[in-house]
Design an enzyme around this catalytic site. Structure first.
Site, PDB file in Angstrom:
ATOM      1  CG  ASN A 109       5.820   8.422   3.657  1.00 30.19           C
ATOM      2  OD1 ASN A 109       4.728   8.849   4.019  1.00 30.19           O
ATOM      3  ND2 ASN A 109       6.242   7.190   3.968  1.00 30.19           N
ATOM      4  CB  ALA A 129      -0.912  -0.010   1.228  1.00 31.55           C
ATOM      5  CE  LYS A 152       2.550  -1.863   5.711  1.00 32.15           C
ATOM      6  NZ  LYS A 152       2.463  -1.274   4.353  1.00 32.15           N
ATOM      7  CG  ASP A 188      -3.266   3.164  -7.251  1.00 27.74           C
ATOM      8  OD1 ASP A 188      -3.710   4.316  -7.144  1.00 27.74           O
ATOM      9  OD2 ASP A 188      -3.757   2.313  -8.025  1.00 27.74           O
ATOM     10  CG  ASN A 237      -3.398  -0.079   4.171  1.00 29.82           C
ATOM     11  OD1 ASN A 237      -3.717   0.811   4.929  1.00 29.82           O
ATOM     12  ND2 ASN A 237      -2.321  -0.836   4.362  1.00 29.82           N
ATOM     13  CG  ASN A 255       4.047   9.882   8.201  1.00 31.93           C
ATOM     14  OD1 ASN A 255       4.980  10.356   8.833  1.00 31.93           O
ATOM     15  ND2 ASN A 255       4.225   9.033   7.197  1.00 31.93           N
ATOM     16  CB  THR A 256      -2.179   9.356  11.273  1.00 28.03           C
ATOM     17  OG1 THR A 256      -2.305   9.438   9.847  1.00 28.03           O
ATOM     18  CG2 THR A 256      -3.508   9.744  11.911  1.00 28.03           C
ATOM     19  CB  SER A 281       0.863   5.449   9.079  1.00 31.95           C
ATOM     20  OG  SER A 281       1.386   6.693   8.655  1.00 31.95           O
ATOM     21  N   GLY A 298       0.813  11.461   5.374  1.00 35.47           N
ATOM     22  CA  GLY A 298      -0.338  11.711   6.247  1.00 35.47           C
ATOM     23  C   GLY A 298      -1.661  11.234   5.691  1.00 35.47           C
ATOM     24  CG  PHE A 299      -3.416   7.850   6.432  1.00 36.64           C
ATOM     25  CD1 PHE A 299      -2.318   7.080   6.077  1.00 36.64           C
ATOM     26  CD2 PHE A 299      -4.134   7.475   7.562  1.00 36.64           C
ATOM     27  CE1 PHE A 299      -1.939   5.965   6.823  1.00 36.64           C
ATOM     28  CE2 PHE A 299      -3.763   6.361   8.316  1.00 36.64           C
ATOM     29  CZ  PHE A 299      -2.663   5.605   7.945  1.00 36.64           C
ATOM     30  CG  ASN A 328       3.661   1.416   7.855  1.00 31.69           C
ATOM     31  OD1 ASN A 328       4.235   2.132   7.044  1.00 31.69           O
ATOM     32  ND2 ASN A 328       2.359   1.470   8.055  1.00 31.69           N
ATOM     33  CB  THR A 329       7.888   3.803   7.171  1.00 31.87           C
ATOM     34  OG1 THR A 329       6.850   4.498   7.875  1.00 31.87           O
ATOM     35  CG2 THR A 329       7.490   3.673   5.714  1.00 31.87           C
ATOM     36  CB  THR A 387      -3.711   4.151   4.093  1.00 34.21           C
ATOM     37  OG1 THR A 387      -2.732   3.175   4.433  1.00 34.21           O
ATOM     38  CG2 THR A 387      -4.754   4.205   5.183  1.00 34.21           C
TER      39      THR A 387
END
Length: 334
Positions: A108, A59, A214, A62, A136, A174-175, A172, A111-112, A243-244, A83
């Protein structure tokens, strides 16, 4: 073609290059230039699904399901989009995507950013893809963490008729506060709510759509054991590791080492593999694990399979290797 385009792309802002590459991929597909990169002859069973091969797209590439057909033509055994969140959202301020070529890495803090679940469904309906499609799902940034389950349930219900499987993204960086959902009690409450909804939707639609979760690579053994206990207890169908990472120490004194966001690509490989190995041991065969993180060559994919992954996913490695990486991973995983 990608080796020819790459120097130009790397002179361009990373996010603009991302969109340009996907648009070029769509054109190549439309004009019949793009064909299957490899004969898919390595059938794999995953979460009750029959995959033509065990190499999937992670994910993030795209987010809105706008390029499914073109991406599928690269030879992936399965595609994961998103996501996606219930409502459209812009994501974090730009710039928010950075290449680190010296380390074959990407940072990155997107932030979704996405057009929302309804727009994604319209894109899926327009696509011709009949293969294995993962969706996702996440929560909107404005949704309080205490109400996160509501967002996931909305996405689950809307995505259910169109997905081969659904991934719950709680990892993630980033949220704000999202990773708190990986904690034992929080994770158990969220996944139980989703599993209950899954049962209702299976009865409603007459088909069972697997649920995966995930997780992050920034977990210690105790946290991995807690997660393994919960996913087995609630009978999740699969788990994606990882994930990252928020750990930038592999970048040393690089000028981008202090950028906020998740680090992916080659520097996350060892940390991701350590989590994968420990998770496989803790899961004890109760559900399959998909290995993702740091795959920049075929051997990296094969290593994750050796560590116990049932399948693998790639993303950041494509930035540096292009579609050739898919072929290499397919050959390595035979």
């Amino acid at each position: 073609m990608y080796s020819f385009l790459r120097p130009f792309l790397f002179q361009t802002d990373a996010e603009k290059a991302h969109h340009f590459t996907l648009a070029a991929l769509d054109k190549a597909y439309q004009f019949g230039i793009l064909g299957k990169t490899e004969n898919q002859t390595n059938p794999t069973r995953l979460m009750g699904l029959n995959l033509p091969n065990p190499v999937g797209l992670a994910a993030g590439l795209d987010k809105n399901g706008e390029h499914i057909d073109a991406l599928a033509a690269l030879g992936f055994g399965f595609i994961e989009i998103g996501t996606v969140t219930p409502k459209p959202q812009e994501g974090n301020p730009k710039p928010r995507l950075f290449r680190v070529p010296e380390h074959m890495a990407v940072i990155n803090r997107m932030g979704f950013n996405n057009h929302g679940i309804d727009a994604m469904i319209r894109n899926i309906q327009r696509s011709k893809f009949k293969g294995i499609l993962g969706i996702n799902i996440g929560k909107n940034a404005v949704t309080p963490i205490e109400q996160a389950a509501d967002d996931y349930l909305i996405c689950l219900e809307k995505a259910y008729p169109y997905a081969s499987y659904i991934t719950v993204n709680i990892s993630s960086p980033n949220t704000k506060n999202l990773r708190a959902l990986q904690g034992g009690d929080e994770l158990s409450a969220l996944l139980e709510a989703l599993k209950n909804k899954q049962a209702n939707l299976a009865a409603q639609h007459g088909k069972y759509i697997p649920l995966a979760v995930k997780i992050a690579p920034d977990l210690d053994k105790a946290q991995i054991a807690d997660i393994a206990h919960v996913v087995k207890q609630v009978e999740m169908d699969g788990i994606i590791a990882t994930n990252t990472t928020i750990d930038k120490t592999p970048l040393g004194n690089h000028k981008l080492a202090n950028e906020a966001g998740g680090l992916s690509g080659r520097p996350v490989r060892e940390k991701s593999n350590a989590v994968l190995k420990e998770l496989v041991a803790q899961i004890d065969g109760k559900l399959p694990v998909i290995g993702v993180g740091g795959i920049t060559q075929g051997g990296d994919a094969a290593e994750k399979i050796r560590l116990g992954a049932a399948a693998v996913q790639i993303y950041s490695g494509l930035v540096y290797r292009g579609p050739e990486l898919v072929k290499e991973c397919l050959r390595a995983c035979f």
